[in-house]
Scaffold this active site. Structure first.
Site, mmCIF file in Angstrom:
data_model
loop_
_atom_site.group_PDB
_atom_site.id
_atom_site.type_symbol
_atom_site.label_atom_id
_atom_site.label_comp_id
_atom_site.label_asym_id
_atom_site.label_seq_id
_atom_site.Cartn_x
_atom_site.Cartn_y
_atom_site.Cartn_z
ATOM 1 N N ASN A 10 8.055 -1.521 -4.318
ATOM 2 C CA ASN A 10 8.241 -0.481 -3.504
ATOM 3 C C ASN A 10 7.357 -0.735 -1.966
ATOM 4 O O ASN A 10 6.555 -1.628 -1.989
ATOM 5 C CB ASN A 10 7.688 0.953 -4.090
ATOM 6 C CG ASN A 10 8.329 1.364 -5.019
ATOM 7 O OD1 ASN A 10 9.043 2.391 -4.909
ATOM 8 N ND2 ASN A 10 8.324 0.987 -6.464
ATOM 9 N N ILE A 70 1.967 -5.602 -3.282
ATOM 10 C CA ILE A 70 2.974 -5.462 -4.145
ATOM 11 C C ILE A 70 2.728 -4.331 -4.558
ATOM 12 O O ILE A 70 1.852 -4.118 -5.550
ATOM 13 C CB ILE A 70 3.125 -6.510 -5.318
ATOM 14 C CG1 ILE A 70 3.275 -8.011 -4.593
ATOM 15 C CG2 ILE A 70 4.448 -6.074 -6.277
ATOM 16 C CD1 ILE A 70 3.580 -9.036 -5.572
ATOM 17 N N ASP A 71 3.528 -3.265 -4.594
ATOM 18 C CA ASP A 71 3.563 -1.594 -5.082
ATOM 19 C C ASP A 71 4.676 -1.812 -6.255
ATOM 20 O O ASP A 71 5.652 -1.911 -5.763
ATOM 21 C CB ASP A 71 3.479 -0.717 -4.097
ATOM 22 C CG ASP A 71 2.195 -0.739 -3.151
ATOM 23 O OD1 ASP A 71 2.596 -0.179 -2.037
ATOM 24 O OD2 ASP A 71 1.298 -1.332 -3.477
ATOM 25 N N VAL A 72 4.349 -1.376 -7.586
ATOM 26 C CA VAL A 72 5.352 -1.321 -8.232
ATOM 27 C C VAL A 72 5.700 0.377 -9.042
ATOM 28 O O VAL A 72 4.640 0.893 -9.177
ATOM 29 C CB VAL A 72 5.623 -2.231 -9.635
ATOM 30 C CG1 VAL A 72 5.473 -3.771 -9.032
ATOM 31 C CG2 VAL A 72 4.208 -2.070 -10.428
ATOM 32 N N ASN A 107 2.765 -4.951 3.728
ATOM 33 C CA ASN A 107 3.658 -4.648 2.481
ATOM 34 C C ASN A 107 4.998 -4.390 3.243
ATOM 35 O O ASN A 107 5.950 -5.266 3.191
ATOM 36 C CB ASN A 107 3.232 -3.442 1.885
ATOM 37 C CG ASN A 107 4.285 -3.105 0.644
ATOM 38 O OD1 ASN A 107 4.962 -3.857 0.475
ATOM 39 N ND2 ASN A 107 3.694 -2.172 -0.220
#
Lengths: 206, 257
Positions: free
Chosen positions: B143, B130-132, B104
């Site tokens: 993020n 994918i962190d949102v 990430n």
């Protein structure tokens, strides 16, 4: 006692531990001269065909493995790349395989099927029993696969399991005292354990 | 006979402990990760995803000792993410017996890194995360570093960049849903799934099999990951490692056909 060949490719720990869980002690074999101490040998492997063959030769295992199977009481099991190396050759490389079972390895080719199948074949998939030399199974069996090349077998008597991924291919092979699994039993939890149990019960009777 | 979509427990680790967060915050101690892995072995899980949620923030090397123990005990496919910043770490982790690594933060800092990782380990071994979170204006932003850093890309844009770099899968987590058991962010999962061909693993918010069915059927996720539902039980969140049986999983209606 089971010997698990460590030639620098593939993770032997899971295999050791799975056999341990089943109650079968095993030893990691780094010295080819020790092969004769065992009556069951596992040849694991992850990586490319030529690398595998080269390392086997460099470490002195290539010829010793061929010697090992001359005695029909001995059983050899190749897993993943280990199975592929039991064959004659692979499209992936230029080295000669051990040539212990009459098959070659080809890359998955879906062109003619026009399908959406991705390469490598990575994930769980089912097997169809082609021969019952490892016994009957009551329920469908599935195992974890990670590979881009698959066996193409000359004699269907050498096919143990078939699997479908775009098309049918041999997922396990057998000839007398030599067996190969394209999938990873050590990553296939309960299914893998049951299969390795069957493997331990298998004897070649001429 | 094709295999159903994968259902993947995510185990979040801090140091040598298995923990559980809500919205990536307030980690609660759950237990010994190796013990959890042993239990999952017996429950025939499809695969396990191990995420070290402090490694990247602390700038630490992966905890190879723990990872080695986990790999020795896990008779299931494994992926690992957390603090992966160079190719050598990827090699080491795969050599330990992990099928995949999750990247990430480093991607956002060095986009070329993913391309190099794919070249070395193969695309199917590299998962882009994918962190949102929603920003003050209500827009989804991505993020990294366990949500401590925001980036300019939208989730769909980031997904497309990952796809161009050659990752084998994308692991998508809505931080607002994570640990809440309020269901997945179906709309966002759907929009990412439609935007790229790369298989999408949806993560964050599952309370049970109904949510999993929904995110795959309506969200069109390729696989579903979850954490709380596999480590907690009951209204008071008692710690209990669980996983549905094969027959329960086969009953899920994954497609609309």
């Amino acid at each position: 006692m089971i010997g698990i060949i460590d030639y620098g490719m593939g993770n032997v720990n899971s295999i050791v531990n799975m056999f341990k869980k089943l109650g079968f002690p095993s030893q990691i074999v780094s010295d080819p001269l020790e092969l004769s101490k065992f009556n069951r040998i596992i040849l694991p492997g992850v990586g490319s065909f030529d690398h595998g063959i080269t390392y086997l030769k460099e470490k002195g295992f290539f010829d010793k493995i061929k010697e090992f199977v001359i005695k029909k009481d001995n059983i050899l099991l190749g897993i993943c790349l280990g199975m592929q190396m039991l064959g004659l050759s692979s499209e992936e490389g230029s080295q000669e395989g051990l040539g212990l079972i009459n098959f070659i390895n080809k890359k998955f080719d879906f062109a003619s099927n026009n399908s959406n199948f991705k390469i490598p074949h990575m994930g769980w998939n089912y097997v169809k029993m082609h021969s019952n030399q490892l016994g009957e199974f009551l329920n469908p069996q599935k195992y974890y696969f990670v590979h881009s090349y698959h066996a193409v077998v000359q004699d269907s008597n050498n096919v143990l399991f078939m699997t479908n991924y775009g098309y049918d291919f041999p997922s396990a092979v057998i000839r007398e005292n030599i067996i190969g699994f394209q999938f990873h039993p050590e990553k296939s939890h309960l299914y893998g354990m049951e299969l390795l149990k069957r493997f331990m019960e298998y004897r070649y009777v001429s | 006979m094709f295999h159903r979509p994968r259902i993947i427990p995510v185990l979040t680790i801090i140091d040598n402990d298995l923990v559980k967060t809500i919205n990536f915050k307030n980690p609660r101690y759950i237990g010994d990760p190796i013990n959890a892995v042993k239990i999952f072995n017996g429950k025939a899980v499809d695969e396990l995803c191990i995420l070290d949620i402090r490694a990247s923030v602390d700038g630490k090397e992966p905890n190879y000792e723990l990872l080695n123990q986990i790999a020795s005990e896990a008779f299931v496919p494994l992926s690992y993410g957390g603090g992966i910043t160079n190719i050598e770490q990827i090699r080491k982790i795969i050599f330990l017996g992990y099928e995949k690594v999750v990247i990430n933060s480093e991607f956002v800092r060095h986009p070329q890194f993913i391309k190099d990782a794919v070249r070395v380990a193969g695309s199917s071994s590299i998962v882009g995360a994918i962190d949102v979170k929603k920003n003050i204006l209500g827009k989804y932003i991505t993020n990294s570093k366990s949500a401590s850093i925001n980036h300019k890309s939208s989730p769909v844009d980031l997904a497309k960049e990952y796809e161009k770099s050659g990752v084998g899968e994308i692991l998508f987590t809505d931080i607002a849903k994570e640990g809440t058991k309020l269901g997945y962010n179906i709309d966002l999962v759907y929009s990412i799934s439609k935007a790229v061909k790369v298989p999408l693993i949806a993560n964050g918010g599952a309370s049970g099999l109904i949510d999993i069915q929904k995110v795959i059927k309506e969200g069109e996720a390729h696989s579903a990951a979850a954490s709380s539902m596999f480590v907690y039980y009951g209204k008071k969140d008692a710690v209990l490692i669980s996983y549905p049986s094969e027959s329960e999983l086969e009953q899920i209606e994954f497609s609309s056909e």
